[in-house]
Design a protein around this motif. Sequence first.
Motif, mmCIF file in Angstrom:
data_model
loop_
_atom_site.group_PDB
_atom_site.id
_atom_site.type_symbol
_atom_site.label_atom_id
_atom_site.label_comp_id
_atom_site.label_asym_id
_atom_site.label_seq_id
_atom_site.Cartn_x
_atom_site.Cartn_y
_atom_site.Cartn_z
ATOM 1 N N VAL B 5 0.850 -1.183 0.000
ATOM 2 C CA VAL B 5 0.000 0.000 0.000
ATOM 3 C C VAL B 5 0.891 1.240 0.000
ATOM 4 N N TYR B 226 -5.244 0.266 -1.199
ATOM 5 C CA TYR B 226 -5.780 -1.014 -0.735
ATOM 6 C C TYR B 226 -7.303 -0.997 -0.742
ATOM 7 N N ALA B 228 -10.280 -3.365 0.666
ATOM 8 C CA ALA B 228 -10.573 -4.523 1.514
ATOM 9 C C ALA B 228 -11.580 -5.430 0.816
ATOM 10 N N ASP B 274 -5.022 5.336 2.511
ATOM 11 C CA ASP B 274 -4.384 4.243 1.788
ATOM 12 C C ASP B 274 -5.368 3.112 1.538
ATOM 13 N N HIS B 275 -6.623 3.337 1.860
ATOM 14 C CA HIS B 275 -7.609 2.275 1.645
ATOM 15 C C HIS B 275 -8.934 2.888 1.206
ATOM 16 N N VAL B 276 -9.686 2.083 0.506
ATOM 17 C CA VAL B 276 -10.955 2.542 -0.044
ATOM 18 C C VAL B 276 -12.042 2.358 1.006
ATOM 19 N N LEU B 277 -12.947 3.309 1.073
ATOM 20 C CA LEU B 277 -14.123 3.175 1.938
ATOM 21 C C LEU B 277 -15.352 2.996 1.058
ATOM 22 N N PRO B 278 -16.368 2.409 1.596
ATOM 23 C CA PRO B 278 -17.615 2.329 0.837
ATOM 24 C C PRO B 278 -18.128 3.722 0.461
ATOM 25 N N PRO B 320 -21.163 -3.915 3.555
ATOM 26 C CA PRO B 320 -20.640 -5.119 4.207
ATOM 27 C C PRO B 320 -20.188 -4.818 5.620
ATOM 28 N N SER B 322 -18.738 -7.044 8.316
ATOM 29 C CA SER B 322 -17.605 -7.514 9.108
ATOM 30 C C SER B 322 -16.304 -7.441 8.324
ATOM 31 N N ARG B 323 -15.252 -7.344 9.098
ATOM 32 C CA ARG B 323 -13.927 -7.396 8.516
ATOM 33 C C ARG B 323 -13.657 -8.820 8.097
ATOM 34 N N ALA B 328 -3.189 -9.276 3.394
ATOM 35 C CA ALA B 328 -2.222 -8.395 4.034
ATOM 36 C C ALA B 328 -2.729 -7.885 5.368
#
Lengths: 719, 331
Positions: B5, B226, B228, B274-278, B320, B322-323, B328
């Motif tokens: 990432v 990234y 998820a 560094d990560h996408v959110l809904p 969604p 739950s994790r 990674a």
Amino acid sequence: MSRAGWRVLATPLTAIAVGLGLGGLSGLVVFGDWLGLVAAVLVATAAAVVLVRVATGRPFLPTLAGLVVGPWLLMVAYVPGPEGGRTWLPTPAAWERIGDVATEAVRYANATIAPAEVAPALAAAIAAGAVGMFLLVDAVAVGAGFAATSGFLLLVPWLPALTLERRVPTAALAGALAAWLAVVALSRRHEEAGWRRRAAEGASPAPAHAAAAAVAVTVGVALLATPLAIGGPGWGAMPRVTLPDWLGGTARLDLEIDLRDRLTGQSSTTLLTYTSTVGRLDVLRAYSFTSFDGSRWDRDEPGPTEPAAGVLWPVPFDSWAGIDQESVTVRVNDLSESRVPVPATPRLITAGSGWRYEPATDEVLIDRDQGTQGISYTIRHALFFHSEESLRAAQAAIDAGGDAAVSERYRELSPRIDVERVRALAQGVTVSSTDRYEQAVALQEYLRGSGFQYDTSVSPSGDDAVSTFLTDRRGYCVQFATALVVLARALDIPARLAVGFLGGSPDDTGQFAVTGRDAHAWPELYFPEHGWVRFEPTPGQQTGERPEYAPAPPAAIPRFPEEEDPFGPRASGEPAPPVPTTVPSEQADPGDAASPGIPWVLPVVIVALLAGGALAWSRGRARGGGIRDADGAWQLLRRELGTRAGDDSLTPAETERKILDTCPDLAEHARGGLTALRGAVEDHRYAPHGTSVPTERLIGWAREVTTAVRDADRSARAR
Amino acid sequence: MTSTVPTSEELAAVAELARLVREQLRTVLSGLDEAIDATLATVLAEGHLLLEDVPGVGKTTLARALGRAIDVSVGRIQFTPDLLPSDVTGVSVFRGDEHRFEFRPGPVFANIVVADEINRASPKTQAALLEAMQERSVTVDGETRALPAPFLVIATQNPVDMEGTYPLPEAQRDRFMARIAVGYPSGDDEVAMLDAHDGHDPLVDVVPVATAAALTRAISIVRAVYAAPAVKRYIVDVMRATRDSSDLRLGASPRASLQLLSAAKARAAMAGRDHVLPDDVKALAVPVLAHRVIAGAQARAAGRTADTIIRDVLDAVTVPFSREPAPAGRG
């Protein structure tokens, strides 16, 4: 309230719930002064647990303390010292005395009938049960934080009453329920306090499998384990489980009497009621059986009958007016028999017509399609007709060949029976008897003691079911009665089996109600010039008292030694039971030496219960039953806030906006908490490395926001 | 580079680039932040952009301002019915002095190609551009020539004045990562616009704030953002919902899933994440999806457009919960 505060309050509540649970025993034991000491031990144990709770923050340390203090208190309270004082230290000698008390408790419980007077040993057992139950419930509800789950445990003392449809004190039940609910409420209010700190938050509803496991365990205990357990030894005071009358309609006595069948289908339906001027009848007799083939009884072919007029009794009888009598009015409900239940002494039917009497079997016949169903009748019957003196006096007539008056068939033994061994036993048991009366009493007492157990299930057997019973010593009234008949016949005493009902129990109106579970079988021995005399070899619950003319013999009469018993453990090749080094006073009689032993069912049930609970719990944890992460905290927040947190289609950020929109007055610190929680849950769900915020803090934020939103709502309403 | 990432420094660079470009675009177009952000996300995801709206709301201005703000080569093509494919791609001319054909690159050989009123050109010419968009190369006289990187097409079209136009077929609309309806500015914003235009062309004030190299680098950083599993599943759930929706005659294609994810990554990087959110997905779902789906007759009769139907879909799809275990992730 501080963290320790709720637990300090919850532990006494738990003790109250457990203590009130003793009310569930109300149908089984007679309450009395012994309750005070039980309560004192319970209260002292609870106090010790509370003190340790106050002193330490550890969840299970108090339980450990209770495990030390409780048994010690029990020992001091109930185990007598060597010279009549108290036992203060668990020395090896004290251990032996503890064992004696335990053995005595089991023996006593086994020998008594519900409701039992409580001897000190039984009180000790009850107190031990209460203390153990308290420590378990406290550990589960307060220590582990499973307050709601502890309700299943608290249900246990009530299970016998529930399954046996016994009445319990409503106030005690309500009080126990209230105490438990209070514990649940306390623990819910302070969820973050327990050992199950994260899981207790219970954000997501209990998983279905956990609920199913709990229900299965409870139902399993209620339906399977409880009847199993109370079928075991050491439960003499416990009424046996009866099955409902599934088929409805009218009831009939089971005349297919086979010793190899277990006792089933006893109904609690009231079959007949009667009013009596002097009290409960010993028995109501309906049928007699003569032929026994080793496992089955067969009815005789009908013999000559006569109109049921005058005093009914099989032997000539002339002093009716000179003896005590009482009048009984019987009302038959759902019982459809071809024989009218009548007392087992000379009687005069004063109402009821068209009936016939068969002297040979001493049965009163009713010729009606519905049999006895719905009929009422009044009977005068003789009181105190038999007495020890008169029965002993009959010996002269016996010696004079008086038995010839009855059929030879009453002395026949089936070739399937191991007659030699039975005869050896009968002669051994009656070796010191001088007349037929003493023989009969000796046989009766042999079957009432000597380790015979009342049990509705019986061991598998071949054709010689009596030998099986005399060896296994487990059975119900039919086995006991048959054994006495066979033993008597082995001594050449005319004997037969009678079937009918016990006297039932009084209901609220003073009437006596006879139910299906009062169905009974007993032996009758022939005494010339007296007729057929009932004896009562069945011990435990399902029995009448010993007849007043055949009371328990004084202890001075030597009992039949176990080692000479041809059906005894030694005779059957098994090792002799270990001889206890200290024999409790009640067990001085060798005939009673075979102690009932430890009820093995109990540990099995407990282990199964714990294993099932542990399995369900671990599975629930493994699948995420409680709050373990940011998602759990977020769901907790959403659930607490309900619709104002929006639905599942909202992202955490949208939810946050929605909460802020609907609650513009939200306190600043709560806004910060909300944003932090939202960020953490986003990181947890979507960031490559999750969130590092501890779950406790997340839960704290969720609580903070929830509380602040409610405060804002309140102040908005106030305005 | 793409296996891990992006670092926070890389993300800061992307965010800074986006911020600078956004400021430049705002000087010419007031109050169109949403359109500007979607435009930037598309650019950073190296996607092609279709600006579609009534004339005069600033489509071309936006496209041109973007070309100016980023210091890259800009090609501009005004599509007309008589425009030939070679006018787009370029043509080989014979150089008599050197006795050979020499390729004269068309306007498509630029980092940013502004294709004005693309629906006015003949399908043949449209196809030439669309092929270049897809292949990122041009084949003339049997020779394939790569287009410069980055390569972005910003096409505009007018959906109202349809006479004499050749509307893009669905398959070709699908090649645009996003369609942005610029929309009318609010009253205050329109006043501000009048002020800005008072006396001079505000486009002149737009200065280059980013280099082609910086843009290329930003694009590669964006790719490494990234996403998820939960986010990917959310995208798939949204796609499925459009395909299952009774209001839509045609749902979103798998290519739409890919492009929605790319655009969402760009939006995340623009926010320094560094990560996408809904939320990224939701914000870009309408621009990325609405031009690819076709509303059913009943929905159209009820006055519903693809935009509103997509929004309804978003309101119905569960985010969604739950994790999920990620390769990674922290396990």
